[in-house]
Design a protein around this motif. Structure first.
Motif, mmCIF file in Angstrom:
data_model
loop_
_atom_site.group_PDB
_atom_site.id
_atom_site.type_symbol
_atom_site.label_atom_id
_atom_site.label_comp_id
_atom_site.label_asym_id
_atom_site.label_seq_id
_atom_site.Cartn_x
_atom_site.Cartn_y
_atom_site.Cartn_z
ATOM 1 N N UNK A 237 4.171 -12.158 3.321
ATOM 2 C CA UNK A 237 2.881 -11.130 4.366
ATOM 3 C C UNK A 237 1.850 -11.706 4.075
ATOM 4 N N UNK A 238 0.365 -11.374 5.325
ATOM 5 C CA UNK A 238 -0.814 -11.591 4.593
ATOM 6 C C UNK A 238 -1.146 -12.613 5.903
ATOM 7 N N UNK A 239 -2.510 -14.167 5.969
ATOM 8 C CA UNK A 239 -3.432 -14.441 6.856
ATOM 9 C C UNK A 239 -4.050 -15.071 5.517
ATOM 10 N N UNK A 240 -5.251 -16.097 6.295
ATOM 11 C CA UNK A 240 -6.412 -16.350 6.248
ATOM 12 C C UNK A 240 -7.376 -15.731 5.152
ATOM 13 N N UNK A 241 -7.004 -14.381 4.745
ATOM 14 C CA UNK A 241 -7.695 -13.605 3.832
ATOM 15 C C UNK A 241 -7.026 -13.766 2.903
ATOM 16 N N UNK A 242 -5.761 -13.854 2.122
ATOM 17 C CA UNK A 242 -4.262 -13.840 1.578
ATOM 18 C C UNK A 242 -3.461 -13.152 1.316
ATOM 19 N N UNK A 243 -2.751 -13.578 0.389
ATOM 20 C CA UNK A 243 -1.454 -13.516 0.900
ATOM 21 C C UNK A 243 -0.194 -13.420 -0.048
ATOM 22 N N UNK A 244 1.324 -12.403 -0.064
ATOM 23 C CA UNK A 244 1.486 -11.993 -0.300
ATOM 24 C C UNK A 244 3.040 -11.845 -0.473
ATOM 25 N N UNK A 245 3.648 -12.319 -1.457
ATOM 26 C CA UNK A 245 5.097 -12.741 -1.472
ATOM 27 C C UNK A 245 5.875 -11.899 -2.634
ATOM 28 N N UNK A 246 6.905 -11.790 -1.907
ATOM 29 C CA UNK A 246 7.899 -11.347 -2.380
ATOM 30 C C UNK A 246 8.949 -12.156 -3.341
ATOM 31 N N UNK A 247 9.071 -11.986 -4.912
ATOM 32 C CA UNK A 247 9.942 -13.454 -4.841
ATOM 33 C C UNK A 247 11.301 -12.451 -5.719
ATOM 34 N N UNK A 248 12.010 -13.154 -6.168
ATOM 35 C CA UNK A 248 13.718 -12.979 -7.258
ATOM 36 C C UNK A 248 13.778 -14.233 -7.888
ATOM 37 N N UNK A 249 13.436 -13.188 -9.300
ATOM 38 C CA UNK A 249 14.226 -14.910 -9.616
ATOM 39 C C UNK A 249 13.935 -13.829 -11.966
ATOM 40 N N UNK A 250 14.673 -14.583 -12.566
ATOM 41 C CA UNK A 250 15.182 -14.166 -13.648
ATOM 42 C C UNK A 250 13.785 -13.675 -14.535
ATOM 43 N N UNK A 251 12.717 -14.522 -14.799
ATOM 44 C CA UNK A 251 11.545 -14.198 -15.269
ATOM 45 C C UNK A 251 10.232 -14.275 -14.351
#
Length: 479
Positions: A237-251
């Motif tokens: 989610x986000x736009x040209x002002x910044x973005x946030x990602x939801x992650x899935x991973x061991x580390x």
């Protein structure tokens, strides 16, 4: 009825330009159709701008790294606008070579517009019909976004649009740990961005030897790049002002935010809207044009070249494709290309160069007879003088000592791989290079030392040692 062209080329990138100019030099009547601008991705958004950015970033890194050489380290002041001016200057210097004027001077008729095939031997550009004896489809590829919910709406950057930036990102997330992601990620980090590379596979550069992936990961981490492997992005989610990602991973953290997200996870072929089904040209499930080793499609009058074929996505491959497709179409379909014996280079620091089979591929294909000649660069004098001894030369050999493939990790790996490419292509033996005098001290010493080690192993083989001892014994008796 319009006259029939000997060759019509669709696409004005590297493959199309080489195909068209090759045909013109052969005396053919040739037309090239380009919808946007000649030069293709390599000139405008790929090789030329990226290597220009890498060169600027390397200069900044060198300024920070002087202490090892007795020079005070200096934190550079990066003028990002000036860096981009350097990038644009390189493009402007090279652009005339690929321009419509240069093509016209070479004897190519250049047409601007969208090409659509209307039959197996005809296409249309706007309201003009072009009949052809043969055609070459060379429409390249473009960045593709992965199907992550919200990603397309979050205004991500790609290798096409990253050059539109006007300010250096304070923070940057790079999706994809392949060559493009690693090259641009390291470059932006050296210029001053806080960079995180996210890769779904368990290592960077999954196509390379694991040792090469580990070496690059260590180099990037040492420079402050955060590397997250075995990590997938589940939402954005986000736009040209910044973005946030939801992650899935061991580390990985559950979320990661940055000023910009740069997507470098893959490309899609430029085969859509060409009417190729009307031309009886078959595509695979991903939209790549299906070709044989001579670059012929399912329509014997139509060839394809470059990224649109789904083969190796490199400019040097596209150029060779264009030459082969044009000559096969106009003269006789006799030239072929073996994609397994083509080198490629990831232009990170250190560079990673590869040709032929990896060790794993070779063992799958050739069994237990496969050997590896590995030379660490600790003993390469040029590497010692430059404090760059962490690389290696890794050569894969078959049971007859012939080179099946090679990987080099070094600052000049792209140049070093040339000799091993020749041996791979000609089924030569590594030890044959031992008798070739190499300049000293050069980075090519890494390859030469590996060849000398291979030759020494042959000299120490038991049968040869026994023969040598017998000959020496006879000479002693005679003297």
């Amino acid at each position: 009825m319009p006259r029939r062209h000997d060759l019509v080329v669709v696409g004005g990138g590297t493959a199309g330009i080489i195909a068209a100019t090759t045909a013109a030099r052969l005396g053919a009547g040739v037309a090239l159709v380009e919808r946007d601008r000649t030069g293709g991705d390599c000139l405008w958004t790929g090789c030329v701008p990226s290597k220009s950015l890498i060169a600027a970033a390397k200069t900044a890194h060198t300024m920070r790294s002087g202490a090892a050489f007795g020079i005070d380290a200096v934190e550079p002041r990066v003028d990002f606008a000036a860096v981009l001016a350097h990038v644009r200057g390189a493009i402007a210097r090279i652009e005339p070579v690929d321009s419509p004027d240069a093509l016209a001077a070479a004897g190519v008729e250049v047409l601007a517009g969208d090409a659509v095939f209307t039959s197996p031997r005809e296409l249309r550009v706007a309201d003009r019909r072009l009949r052809f004896r043969h055609a070459v489809v060379a429409t390249g590829s473009s960045p593709a976004l992965p199907p992550v919910p919200g990603l397309a709406d979050s205004d991500p950057l790609t290798s096409d649009t990253v050059w539109d930036l006007t300010e250096l990102p304070e923070s940057l997330i790079v999706l994809g740990g392949g060559p493009i992601g690693c090259e641009l990620g390291q470059a932006f980090a050296r210029l001053g961005s806080d960079v995180t590379i996210v890769e779904a596979a368990d290592r960077l550069l999954p196509r390379e030897e694991p040792r090469a992936s580990d070496a690059l990961s260590a180099a990037l981490t040492a420079e402050g790049v955060r590397v997250l492997t075995s990590t997938t992005v589940t939402a954005a989610e986000g736009d040209h002002g910044g973005s946030t990602l939801s992650l899935s991973g061991p580390d990985s953290p559950p979320t990661l935010s940055a000023d910009h997200v740069l997507v470098a996870t893959g490309r899609r072929p430029g085969s859509g809207e060409l009417g190729l089904e009307t031309a009886m040209v078959r595509l695979d499930d991903r939209g790549h044009v299906i070709v044989d080793a001579k670059l012929r499609t399912s329509n014997p009058a139509v060839y394809a070249a470059g990224d649109v074929t789904g083969k190796l996505p490199f400019t040097h491959v596209a150029g060779m494709h264009g030459s082969i497709a044009a000559t096969n179409a106009l003269l006789a379909p006799t030239r072929t290309i073996d994609h397994e014996k083509i080198p490629w280079v990831t232009f990170t620091d250190p560079e990673i160069a590869h040709v032929g089979l990896t060790e794993h591929q070779a063992r799958q294909r050739h069994g237990d007879g496969v050997r590896v000649r590995l030379l660490e660069h600790d003993d390469v004098d040029r590497a010692i003088t430059e404090h760059a001894t962490h690389g290696f030369t890794h050569v894969v050999l078959d049971g007859k000592h012939r080179v099946l493939g090679a990987t080099i990790v070094a600052p000049r790996a792209g140049e070093m791989i040339a000799e091993l490419t020749l041996l791979t292509t000609r089924r030569g033996r590594l030890r044959d290079l031992a008798s070739v005098v190499h300049a000293y001290p050069a980075w090519s010493d890494g390859v030469w030392h590996a060849a000398v080690a291979e030759a020494n192993s042959a000299l120490q083989a038991r049968p040869l040692r026994q023969i040598t001892r017998a000959l020496l014994h006879l000479r002693r008796l005679r003297s």
